[in-house]
Motif scaffolding. Structure first.
Motif, PDB file in Angstrom:
ATOM      1  N   UNK A  92       3.052   9.836  12.059  1.00  0.00           N
ATOM      2  CA  UNK A  92       3.059   8.717  10.898  1.00  0.00           C
ATOM      3  C   UNK A  92       1.747   7.829  11.283  1.00  0.00           C
ATOM      4  N   UNK A  93       1.315   7.294  10.429  1.00  0.00           N
ATOM      5  CA  UNK A  93       0.238   6.172  10.499  1.00  0.00           C
ATOM      6  C   UNK A  93       0.867   4.783  10.799  1.00  0.00           C
ATOM      7  N   UNK A  94       0.348   3.914  11.609  1.00  0.00           N
ATOM      8  CA  UNK A  94       0.723   2.713  11.709  1.00  0.00           C
ATOM      9  C   UNK A  94       0.635   1.873  10.572  1.00  0.00           C
ATOM     10  N   UNK A  95       1.798   1.125  10.204  1.00  0.00           N
ATOM     11  CA  UNK A  95       1.617   0.347   8.972  1.00  0.00           C
ATOM     12  C   UNK A  95       0.465  -0.884   9.134  1.00  0.00           C
ATOM     13  N   UNK A  96      -0.233  -1.043   8.022  1.00  0.00           N
ATOM     14  CA  UNK A  96      -1.203  -2.204   7.889  1.00  0.00           C
ATOM     15  C   UNK A  96      -0.600  -3.294   6.917  1.00  0.00           C
ATOM     16  N   UNK A 115       0.183 -11.360  -3.157  1.00  0.00           N
ATOM     17  CA  UNK A 115       1.274 -10.973  -2.378  1.00  0.00           C
ATOM     18  C   UNK A 115       0.739 -10.155  -1.112  1.00  0.00           C
ATOM     19  N   UNK A 116       1.600  -9.959  -0.038  1.00  0.00           N
ATOM     20  CA  UNK A 116       1.114  -9.090   1.070  1.00  0.00           C
ATOM     21  C   UNK A 116       2.313  -7.842   1.170  1.00  0.00           C
ATOM     22  N   UNK A 117       1.525  -6.869   1.206  1.00  0.00           N
ATOM     23  CA  UNK A 117       2.468  -5.556   1.389  1.00  0.00           C
ATOM     24  C   UNK A 117       1.959  -4.915   2.455  1.00  0.00           C
ATOM     25  N   UNK A 118       2.956  -4.076   3.277  1.00  0.00           N
ATOM     26  CA  UNK A 118       2.660  -3.264   4.409  1.00  0.00           C
ATOM     27  C   UNK A 118       2.706  -1.609   3.830  1.00  0.00           C
ATOM     28  N   UNK A 119       1.692  -0.992   4.193  1.00  0.00           N
ATOM     29  CA  UNK A 119       1.615   0.248   3.747  1.00  0.00           C
ATOM     30  C   UNK A 119       0.898   0.903   5.106  1.00  0.00           C
ATOM     31  N   UNK A 120       1.225   2.419   5.181  1.00  0.00           N
ATOM     32  CA  UNK A 120       0.888   3.093   6.284  1.00  0.00           C
ATOM     33  C   UNK A 120      -0.943   2.984   6.222  1.00  0.00           C
ATOM     34  N   UNK A 121      -1.500   2.805   7.477  1.00  0.00           N
ATOM     35  CA  UNK A 121      -2.853   3.067   7.663  1.00  0.00           C
ATOM     36  C   UNK A 121      -3.527   4.311   7.030  1.00  0.00           C
ATOM     37  N   UNK A 122      -4.471   4.034   6.409  1.00  0.00           N
ATOM     38  CA  UNK A 122      -4.957   4.968   5.478  1.00  0.00           C
ATOM     39  C   UNK A 122      -4.772   5.447   4.130  1.00  0.00           C
ATOM     40  N   UNK A 123      -3.756   4.304   3.616  1.00  0.00           N
ATOM     41  CA  UNK A 123      -3.386   4.360   2.384  1.00  0.00           C
ATOM     42  C   UNK A 123      -4.411   4.133   1.366  1.00  0.00           C
ATOM     43  N   UNK A 125      -5.599   2.333  -2.161  1.00  0.00           N
ATOM     44  CA  UNK A 125      -5.442   0.965  -3.090  1.00  0.00           C
ATOM     45  C   UNK A 125      -4.347   1.440  -3.943  1.00  0.00           C
ATOM     46  N   UNK A 126      -4.370   2.369  -4.508  1.00  0.00           N
ATOM     47  CA  UNK A 126      -3.308   2.933  -5.298  1.00  0.00           C
ATOM     48  C   UNK A 126      -1.854   2.593  -4.790  1.00  0.00           C
ATOM     49  N   UNK A 127      -1.636   2.916  -3.633  1.00  0.00           N
ATOM     50  CA  UNK A 127      -0.506   2.920  -2.672  1.00  0.00           C
ATOM     51  C   UNK A 127      -0.138   1.232  -2.692  1.00  0.00           C
ATOM     52  N   UNK A 128      -1.196   0.525  -2.528  1.00  0.00           N
ATOM     53  CA  UNK A 128      -1.126  -0.865  -2.259  1.00  0.00           C
ATOM     54  C   UNK A 128      -0.323  -1.474  -3.541  1.00  0.00           C
ATOM     55  N   UNK A 129      -0.876  -1.010  -4.714  1.00  0.00           N
ATOM     56  CA  UNK A 129      -0.462  -1.545  -6.099  1.00  0.00           C
ATOM     57  C   UNK A 129       0.873  -1.189  -6.128  1.00  0.00           C
ATOM     58  N   UNK A 130       1.198   0.157  -5.914  1.00  0.00           N
ATOM     59  CA  UNK A 130       2.723   0.825  -6.083  1.00  0.00           C
ATOM     60  C   UNK A 130       3.570  -0.177  -5.358  1.00  0.00           C
TER      61      UNK A 130
END
Length: 200
Positions: A92-96, A115-123, A125-130
């Motif tokens: 699993x990728x570390x979160x960023x 806002x600030x969101x945490x997503x896995x590294x390599x995500x 931008x669509x994942x950030x928006x979601x």
């Protein structure tokens, strides 16, 4: 552009095909072929449309020559699968953390939200928006439309792009427009991406 880019990463494939096919009889100005190809080689293409447009230039052909290819002389074959071989499960990728803002200073009631969101590294931008939409749906809800270039954001915070008004949602990082769409662009840890309601 000085770095070898012709237009943007989406236009590179067709531009290289055109320049390669017409170079013998049409040369409006000097261009650095090696520098332009370096841009293509260093980009990680994911969208089928972008790959389809850049691939002919990479093999030194254009779409116009596709009908004349002789596939019967090809000696290339796919390697046989190895029995029992399974790809290793990726760790699993570390979160960023990605900072995400939406800005409208163009129509109706103006707004700016961050806002600030945490997503896995390599995500993407669509994942950030979601993720932002899940955390704060009343502010960061959005809609996309599927295109041949991948998903295109057509509405954020209830404010929809409109071709009649020549409006759209433009994505920027560090003040520069992103060269990829939300479905392929991968923000880095600590990056601040802005979606700005804009006109063209």
């Amino acid at each position: 552009k000085g770095d070898g880019m012709i237009g943007n990463i989406y236009s590179m494939g067709l531009a290289l095909q055109a320049l390669g096919a017409t170079g013998k009889f049409y040369a409006p100005r000097e261009w650095d072929c090696a520098q332009a190809f370096s841009v293509v080689y260093n980009h990680d293409y994911h969208q089928p449309m972008a790959i389809a447009q850049v691939l002919p230039a990479l093999v030194g052909r254009s779409y116009l020559e596709a009908a004349g290819l002789d596939c019967t002389t090809s000696a290339g074959t796919l390697p046989a699968p190895v029995p029992g071989a399974h790809p290793a499960s990726p760790l699993p990728a570390a979160p960023i953390t990605v900072h995400y803002s939406i800005v409208n200073k163009l129509q109706g009631r103006h707004f700016t939200y961050t806002t600030s969101v945490r997503v896995p590294a390599g995500s993407t931008l669509l994942k950030v928006l979601q993720e932002a939409a899940v955390e704060k749906p009343d502010i960061f809800s959005f809609q996309t439309k599927q295109t041949s270039w991948g998903p295109m954001v057509v509405s954020i915070h209830g404010l929809a792009a409109n071709p009649d008004d020549r409006t759209y949602w433009q994505f920027l990082s560090g003040g520069d427009a992103l060269q990829e769409g939300v479905g392929t662009y991968k923000p880095q840890d600590g990056e601040h991406v802005e979606a700005i309601f804009s006109t063209y």
